[in-house]
Design an enzyme around this catalytic site. Structure first.
Site, PDB file in Angstrom:
ATOM      1  N   GLU A 115       0.845  -1.188   0.000  1.00  0.00           N
ATOM      2  CA  GLU A 115       0.000   0.000   0.000  1.00  0.00           C
ATOM      3  C   GLU A 115       0.883   1.241   0.000  1.00  0.00           C
ATOM      4  OE1 GLU A 115      -3.071  -0.087   2.954  1.00  0.00           O
ATOM      5  OE2 GLU A 115      -3.796  -2.055   2.334  1.00  0.00           O
ATOM      6  N   HIS A 246      -8.879   9.614   4.748  1.00  0.00           N
ATOM      7  CA  HIS A 246      -8.630   8.646   3.678  1.00  0.00           C
ATOM      8  C   HIS A 246      -8.974   9.304   2.349  1.00  0.00           C
ATOM      9  CE1 HIS A 246      -8.522   4.992   1.317  1.00  0.00           C
ATOM     10  NE2 HIS A 246      -8.019   4.360   2.355  1.00  0.00           N
ATOM     11  N   ARG A 293      -1.117   9.474   2.460  1.00  0.00           N
ATOM     12  CA  ARG A 293      -2.550   9.753   2.363  1.00  0.00           C
ATOM     13  C   ARG A 293      -2.890  11.236   2.428  1.00  0.00           C
ATOM     14  NH1 ARG A 293      -4.995   4.894   6.213  1.00  0.00           N
ATOM     15  NH2 ARG A 293      -4.791   3.241   4.648  1.00  0.00           N
ATOM     16  N   HIS A 354     -10.801   9.410   8.600  1.00  0.00           N
ATOM     17  CA  HIS A 354     -10.520   7.971   8.610  1.00  0.00           C
ATOM     18  C   HIS A 354      -9.868   7.471   9.893  1.00  0.00           C
ATOM     19  CE1 HIS A 354      -9.767   4.042   6.945  1.00  0.00           C
ATOM     20  NE2 HIS A 354      -8.459   4.174   7.015  1.00  0.00           N
ATOM     21  N   ARG A 389      -0.240   8.288   9.852  1.00  0.00           N
ATOM     22  CA  ARG A 389      -0.118   6.832   9.978  1.00  0.00           C
ATOM     23  C   ARG A 389       0.268   6.180   8.658  1.00  0.00           C
ATOM     24  NH1 ARG A 389      -3.675   2.493   9.065  1.00  0.00           N
ATOM     25  NH2 ARG A 389      -5.324   3.950   8.476  1.00  0.00           N
TER      26      ARG A 389
END
Length: 521
Positions: A115, A246, A293, A354, A389
């Site tokens: 990811e 997100h 992100r 998110h 994160r």
């Protein structure tokens, strides 16, 4: 007034809470798990699509990837513990004991994916419903009464306040005791009775605060209950301005909770295009769709403004149709229900709240500054994520510190004792009817305020406007709360306003744009 007694009370039943429960229960410890939902499966873990990192000894890049994603603000010591301990904990709890069914090849070998911001394939997954697979496997493991007769699940019970003799004692003399947590007041949603739940140790595993925002990818229960209760009891909270958005949730105006389009879609080759059909990520970051992100979220927001269109699009239709249906069955099904066939056309997407990177401050064993109180998972802050994160660390963090906290508690149980429930005041019931229309309107006001003024981009003017709105809302709800008949939605509203204030104040103090926190002025 009903009284429950446990060696350890766990509030919340996602991956962190269930891991703590499993580790403690294996030693014969009396464990109570409290959840506000009727169905214990409902948690943020259930909605996690992408996967969970499975660190290996040879993976030297994990620490650097965590730091890089956090803009080099992560707690290095926490990241080192994650790297050193989490692999064996994952093997023990998920693979060996709860038999979590991760994706494997035809030879039975575990499959890995990648990811955003990861330098290699290191993420275990099961289709696009990894969290659901983990949640159900852990619940199945714990629900075996022949194995764990000492585990008690209290569903449809809403935690109201953490019990401390300093705040809730029946005599003035108790004010001089050390400030420590001895349990919780809990509302039985069916009987409307408030019970005292007394425990030697209490673990907060209540999740994040995404539900405070108008658009979010969380369960509606992610409303900051644990954060607010901890603050009122005297716990320290930190990093509350760091709310990760997100980048890709399905653009749908039918509900506040937006359906997550997993980052794995971009990891598998999905391209972001604007309403003119133009791929745009290259002009924002060299890693394009696999940029961190916060970068992708702001890029999408900029494209929406520039094109004057409601959303952008995520296109993975160039992949094989059968492969897409097998790799992303949940996403394929949801999009098809919304009349979008991902094998033939792009998915309309927008950012949504998110993940909460901050929370109740703990040490590296899950302990808060209050004796008897631990916090694990998204409600807690070890500093692992810093200001942002790294994808798929959330499930691993919950698993790892759920386990570590349980280990630490187990060592202390022999010297701990239950507090006398009769030395804690009974709950005083309110008589004023709680008007559902007022509660619903206040919730909507809160969500809109958080989204518009304390959201993806923050400015001094927006934060000032939010402060005025919160001040009025806070005073009104506090007056109403003291005299009103309790219900879950009112408890949650009270907590949400307090936590919204925490995010607001943290945002006002921090003038440095870093990680997922972006402030223009």
């Amino acid at each position: 007034m009903s009284v429950y007694e446990f060696d350890v009370l766990i509030i919340g039943c996602g991956i962190s809470g269930l891991t703590s429960a499993a580790k403690l229960a294996e030693s014969g410890i009396r464990v109570g798990i409290l959840t506000r939902d009727e169905d214990p499966k409902v948690s943020n873990t259930l909605y996690a699509q992408g996967g969970i990192i499975y660190p290996h000894d040879g993976d030297r890049d994990l620490l650097e990837d965590i730091q890089k994603a956090s803009s080099y603000t992560a707690n290095t010591k926490a990241a080192e513990i994650l790297k050193e301990r989490s692999g064996k904990i994952l093997e023990e709890v998920l693979i060996e004991k709860s038999k979590t069914n991760f994706a494997r090849d035809e030879k039975g070998e575990l499959l890995f994916t990648r990811e955003a911001a990861h330098s290699r394939d290191r993420i275990l997954y099961q289709g696009d419903f990894t969290g659901k697979e983990i949640q159900i496997s852990l619940l199945n493991y714990l629900s075996d009464k022949s194995r764990f007769p000492n585990v008690h699940l209290l569903t449809k019970h809403t935690a109201i306040d953490l019990l401390t003799p300093v705040h809730h004692g029946v005599s003035i003399q108790q004010r001089y005791e050390d400030n420590y947590v001895v349990g919780v007041y809990a509302l039985n949603q069916e009987t409307k009775e408030v019970a005292k739940v007394i425990s030697k140790f209490t673990i907060l595993a209540t999740g994040g605060i995404g539900g405070l925002y108008l658009h979010h990818s969380n369960s509606e229960g992610a409303r900051g209950d644990g954060h607010a209760m901890a603050k009122r009891a005297g716990a320290i909270l930190t990093n509350m301005e760091f709310i990760q958005f997100h980048p890709t949730t399905f653009f749908d105006s039918s509900s506040h909770r937006r359906f997550l389009i997993s980052e794995a879609v971009r990891g598998e080759g999905g391209r972001l295009i604007n309403s003119n059909g133009v791929a745009f990520m290259e002009k924002y970051h060299p890693d394009r769709e696999l940029a961190p992100r916060d970068v992708v979220s702001r890029a999408i927001a900029d494209e929406i403004i520039e094109t004057r269109h409601d959303c952008v699009y995520l296109d993975i239709s160039h992949k094989d149709s059968d492969w897409l249906k097998e790799r992303f069955p949940t996403i394929y099904k949801h999009c098809l229900e919304k009349h979008v066939d991902i094998t033939k056309e792009p998915i309309p997407v927008v950012p949504a709240a998110h993940y909460t990177c901050g929370g109740v401050k703990t040490n590296l064993k899950g302990q808060t500054n209050l004796k008897g109180l631990y916090a694990v998972g998204e409600v807690a802050c070890t500093g692992l994520h810093g200001a942002n994160r790294l994808a798929s660390t959330s499930l691993l963090e919950g698993l790892t510190w759920g386990y570590i906290a349980a280990e630490n508690i187990a060592k202390k149980l022999d010297t701990a004792s239950l507090y006398d429930a009769y030395k804690i005041q009974d709950w005083r019931k309110g008589s004023l009817e709680a008007d559902n229309a007022l509660i619903s309107q206040d919730w909507l006001t809160l969500k809109q305020t958080m989204w518009n003024y304390v959201g993806l981009t923050r400015t001094s003017h927006r934060l000032k406007r939010a402060d005025a709105m919160f001040s009025e809302l806070y005073d009104e709800i506090e007056r109403f709360y003291k005299n009103a008949e309790l219900k879950d939605s009112l408890i949650g509203l009270r907590n949400a306003v307090e936590v919204g204030y925490m995010v607001l104040n943290a945002s006002r103090r921090n003038r440095e744009s870093v990680g997922c926190f972006y402030r223009k002025s």
